[in-house]
Design a protein around this motif. Sequence first.
Motif, PDB file in Angstrom:
ATOM      1  N   GLU A 174       0.821  -1.188   0.000  1.00  0.00           N
ATOM      2  CA  GLU A 174       0.000   0.000   0.000  1.00  0.00           C
ATOM      3  C   GLU A 174       0.869   1.258   0.000  1.00  0.00           C
ATOM      4  OE1 GLU A 174      -3.145  -0.141  -0.327  1.00  0.00           O
ATOM      5  OE2 GLU A 174      -3.190  -2.318  -0.246  1.00  0.00           O
ATOM      6  N   SER A 175       0.335   2.301  -0.652  1.00  0.00           N
ATOM      7  CA  SER A 175       1.114   3.519  -0.778  1.00  0.00           C
ATOM      8  C   SER A 175       1.316   4.223   0.554  1.00  0.00           C
ATOM      9  CB  SER A 175       0.419   4.467  -1.762  1.00  0.00           C
ATOM     10  OG  SER A 175      -0.880   4.764  -1.306  1.00  0.00           O
ATOM     11  N   THR A 213       6.122   6.742   4.903  1.00  0.00           N
ATOM     12  CA  THR A 213       5.971   8.155   5.226  1.00  0.00           C
ATOM     13  C   THR A 213       7.335   8.659   5.672  1.00  0.00           C
ATOM     14  OG1 THR A 213       5.522   7.743   7.568  1.00  0.00           O
ATOM     15  CG2 THR A 213       3.624   7.694   6.053  1.00  0.00           C
ATOM     16  N   HIS A 214       7.432   9.918   5.987  1.00  0.00           N
ATOM     17  CA  HIS A 214       8.705  10.431   6.495  1.00  0.00           C
ATOM     18  C   HIS A 214       8.998   9.880   7.885  1.00  0.00           C
ATOM     19  CE1 HIS A 214       9.762  13.099   3.229  1.00  0.00           C
ATOM     20  NE2 HIS A 214       8.470  13.399   3.129  1.00  0.00           N
ATOM     21  N   LEU A 272      10.452  11.630  -2.343  1.00  0.00           N
ATOM     22  CA  LEU A 272       9.906  10.398  -1.794  1.00  0.00           C
ATOM     23  C   LEU A 272      10.617  10.062  -0.484  1.00  0.00           C
ATOM     24  CD1 LEU A 272       9.614   8.140  -4.982  1.00  0.00           C
ATOM     25  CD2 LEU A 272       7.842   9.530  -3.902  1.00  0.00           C
ATOM     26  N   PRO A 273       9.893   9.504   0.491  1.00  0.00           N
ATOM     27  CA  PRO A 273      10.516   9.146   1.774  1.00  0.00           C
ATOM     28  C   PRO A 273      11.307   7.832   1.640  1.00  0.00           C
ATOM     29  CG  PRO A 273       8.193   8.585   1.804  1.00  0.00           C
ATOM     30  CD  PRO A 273       8.429   9.277   0.493  1.00  0.00           C
ATOM     31  N   MET A 312       6.178   2.372  -4.644  1.00  0.00           N
ATOM     32  CA  MET A 312       5.589   2.986  -3.451  1.00  0.00           C
ATOM     33  C   MET A 312       4.079   3.117  -3.551  1.00  0.00           C
ATOM     34  SD  MET A 312       8.508   5.722  -2.320  1.00  0.00           S
ATOM     35  CE  MET A 312       7.894   5.802  -0.647  1.00  0.00           C
ATOM     36  N   SER A 313       3.553   3.050  -4.762  1.00  0.00           N
ATOM     37  CA  SER A 313       2.090   3.105  -4.919  1.00  0.00           C
ATOM     38  C   SER A 313       1.500   1.711  -5.103  1.00  0.00           C
ATOM     39  CB  SER A 313       1.733   3.993  -6.113  1.00  0.00           C
ATOM     40  OG  SER A 313       2.233   3.437  -7.318  1.00  0.00           O
ATOM     41  N   GLY A 314       2.363   0.678  -4.943  1.00  0.00           N
ATOM     42  CA  GLY A 314       1.873  -0.695  -5.065  1.00  0.00           C
ATOM     43  C   GLY A 314       1.557  -1.113  -6.487  1.00  0.00           C
TER      44      GLY A 314
END
Length: 463
Positions: A2-3, A7-8, A53-54, A140-142
Amino acid sequence: MESHVFTHARKMKLVLISPKGPLYRKRGGIFKRSLRYQPLTLTTLAALTPKDLPIDVTLIDESVTEIPADLTADLIGLTVITGTASRAYFLADRFREKGMKVVLGGPHVTLLPDEAAEHADTICVGYSEQSWPQLLHDFMSGQLQKRYQQAPDFNLDDPNMPFPERHRFNSEDFLTQAVFEATRACTHNCEFCVAPTAWGRKQYQHPVEWVVNDIRQFVERTGKRKLIFVDLNLVSDIGYAKALFTALIPLKIKWFGLSTVLIAHNEELMELMARSGCKGLLLGLETVTTGSLGDAGKKFNSSVNYKELVAKLHKLGISIQGCFVFGLDHDTVDTFDATVELVIDAGIDLPRFSILTPFPATPLYQRLEQEQRILTKNWELYDAQHVVFQPKLMTVKELEDGHERAWKKIYQYNNIVRRLWNAKNFQPLAITANLGYRFYAHNLHKFYTCDWPIEHNPAKSRG
């Protein structure tokens, strides 16, 4: 995946690895230090990783450091050459068994994508300046795809392309971090060369200003002014080469790089190259056998008198690393001694010999396979040190023995003296490099390095 996972506060962990090969790994050698220069692939990929992007990026060059046994990552990228393919596949399979996603890229993956895909969640085929950021966004967006292909309109024209993040490696692990590139690919079509098969014959060129700024920033950060260009052929495009060399003059650097012997036909370019700071050239001389030049698709070499070219370059203060390959179809057992004699007579500063290697998918490989002369497809042996095909005018053992005999003969003490005397090269660096190669010549089963010894500090290494 899952996107929202990354996270940071919970960054994606990306580990980029250059696997070791059976011969190409960390070892002390004569100076008890790796003679490997810092590779560009991983630092370039790190630079291309989108900063919005993290992502936490870790680089591992297995030739100089071990992979931690407890390594974990969300995504692992491995760059693969043919000689490291077996190791890369082993690592990839192991990481995937542990639930980690794996992407494979590099020359071997580009040559044999279907083979590589069996060991990866996704592969990168060709150059990845455009596809690598897209791959990371998709991951990262799956929405990770099975394959990312070099874009049809691929180029290096963008003046805002990020510079390789060389600082990510420990400089103490390498002979030098000062590794640069201005261009990729080559216009020639040599039968044994990987480049035209993998990437075509169009030369891709960074803007000259981009190259200059990359060097300038490195010099400002490190204070070092000796560097290596790893371009396959810096003089492939004469106009670009002239512009680059002219722009390098104010930087007051000393550099080493690669060229074809065709530079012999352009004395103006040779002089400009010298004024730009060139102190050493790797030349693909390949063979002293006229028929073998045709075998290799390098008939253009026959237009050049090697001895005269070497003399001209020496006069300009440029040392020569002369590279020869044994096992071409017109080579016989007499070729080894003939090559050694030419190298001595011409005064080649640092000669290097290799065994013809039919890398997969190249025209050479395809021809030898049709002729049923491929003896093994164990990629670990495709390292220019082992005989993996049936020679035409020699036995396998004659080729193996002749190759080793040539190495030992050319690095006998008396022949080192004769070559450097003919070259009028008595610089400590030349002597040190020759002694290092002499040790290598007598330990071919242990050592494999092709690097220019430009940054070595013997006193520091002994410490």
